[in-house]
Design a protein around this motif. Structure first.
Motif, PDB file in Angstrom:
ATOM      1  N   SER A   1       2.705   1.583  -3.305  1.00  0.00           N
ATOM      2  CA  SER A   1       1.527   2.333  -4.244  1.00  0.00           C
ATOM      3  C   SER A   1       1.664   3.725  -4.257  1.00  0.00           C
ATOM      4  O   SER A   1       1.613   4.280  -5.370  1.00  0.00           O
ATOM      5  CB  SER A   1       0.274   1.669  -3.985  1.00  0.00           C
TER       6      SER A   1
ATOM      7  N   LYS B   1       0.923  -1.244  -0.047  1.00  0.00           N
ATOM      8  CA  LYS B   1      -0.067  -0.103   0.104  1.00  0.00           C
ATOM      9  C   LYS B   1       0.852   1.176   0.059  1.00  0.00           C
ATOM     10  O   LYS B   1       0.638   2.503  -0.517  1.00  0.00           O
ATOM     11  CB  LYS B   1      -0.901  -0.079   1.100  1.00  0.00           C
TER      12      LYS B   1
ATOM     13  N   THR C   1      -0.487  -3.429  -9.777  1.00  0.00           N
ATOM     14  CA  THR C   1       0.459  -3.264 -10.516  1.00  0.00           C
ATOM     15  C   THR C   1       1.729  -3.534  -9.474  1.00  0.00           C
ATOM     16  O   THR C   1       2.781  -4.065 -10.145  1.00  0.00           O
ATOM     17  CB  THR C   1       0.656  -2.000 -10.971  1.00  0.00           C
ATOM     18  N   VAL C   2       1.912  -3.012  -8.421  1.00  0.00           N
ATOM     19  CA  VAL C   2       2.990  -3.236  -7.813  1.00  0.00           C
ATOM     20  C   VAL C   2       3.327  -4.556  -7.409  1.00  0.00           C
ATOM     21  O   VAL C   2       4.478  -5.174  -7.359  1.00  0.00           O
ATOM     22  CB  VAL C   2       3.037  -2.563  -6.067  1.00  0.00           C
TER      23      VAL C   2
ATOM     24  N   PRO D   1      -0.946   1.476  -9.114  1.00  0.00           N
ATOM     25  CA  PRO D   1      -1.935   0.718  -8.321  1.00  0.00           C
ATOM     26  C   PRO D   1      -1.362  -0.468  -7.603  1.00  0.00           C
ATOM     27  O   PRO D   1      -0.374  -0.931  -7.987  1.00  0.00           O
ATOM     28  CB  PRO D   1      -2.752   0.340  -9.450  1.00  0.00           C
ATOM     29  N   GLU D   2      -1.887  -0.705  -6.429  1.00  0.00           N
ATOM     30  CA  GLU D   2      -1.209  -2.018  -5.469  1.00  0.00           C
ATOM     31  C   GLU D   2      -1.287  -3.344  -6.468  1.00  0.00           C
ATOM     32  O   GLU D   2      -0.237  -3.912  -6.148  1.00  0.00           O
ATOM     33  CB  GLU D   2      -2.252  -2.204  -4.566  1.00  0.00           C
TER      34      GLU D   2
END
Length: 178
Positions: A153, A150, A162-163, A159-160
């Motif tokens: 991000s 989080k 994508t991380v 976005p989470e």
């Protein structure tokens, strides 16, 4: 942890209310080691560049401290500034001299091949340099700085999901490097 957060809030309030340089110096002391470690790994061990980026990061943070709204933690905000500084550096370096970046990449790849051929152990720094930039950034924030997805991000603006994808891809890439 709660005491540190309270101290950070107090120091930020002093910075915003009265441009208290001593309070900001204390914030720098608190965050300098982790930020420099992150930047050093991001720059592939270039200490001079790390020093420049860290200095620019703290300078920009000082100049913009009144615009910090506290929607995220100070560390998150600071790391975001550092990533922006690194990205600006990379864009400018690429604009002026792309050949040296390509040569550096080839040297790393060549040294990795030689190391694999000689059954020697590749060090972590070399392995990290072989990752695409976004994957490397996420790996450093997650494993080295021990930040949750989080927070990563928020720092990176990704976005989470994508991380998490970058972390997963990085693990696959690193497992293939031997």
């Amino acid at each position: 942890m709660a005491n540190r957060r309270l101290e950070e809030i107090k120091l930020l309030a002093l910075c915003m209310a009265s441009d208290n340089r001593d309070a900001f110096s204390r914030l720098v002391e608190i965050h300098q080691q982790g930020l420099r470690r992150f930047l050093l790994n991001l720059t592939g061990g270039d200490e001079a560049l790390t020093d420049d980026l860290a200095q620019e990061t703290f300078l920009k943070a000082w100049l913009a401290v009144r615009s910090f709204h506290g929607l995220s933690g100070f560390k998150t905000w600071l790391y975001r500034i550092a990533i922006n500084e690194f990205s600006t550096y990379r864009r400018q370096a690429t604009r002026y001299d792309t050949s040296s970046l390509d040569n550096d990449w080839m040297q790393i790849a060549d040294s990795a091949s030689e190391t694999a051929a000689g059954d020697a152990r590749m060090d972590v720094a070399t392995m990290l340099q072989m990752l695409p930039e976004k994957e490397k950034m996420v790996v450093l924030l997650f494993y080295l700085e021990e930040l949750p997805v989080k927070e990563i991000s928020k720092i990176t603006g990704m976005p989470e999901g994508t991380v998490k994808s970058h972390l997963s891809r990085a693990r696959v890439h690193l497992s293939k490097i031997r």
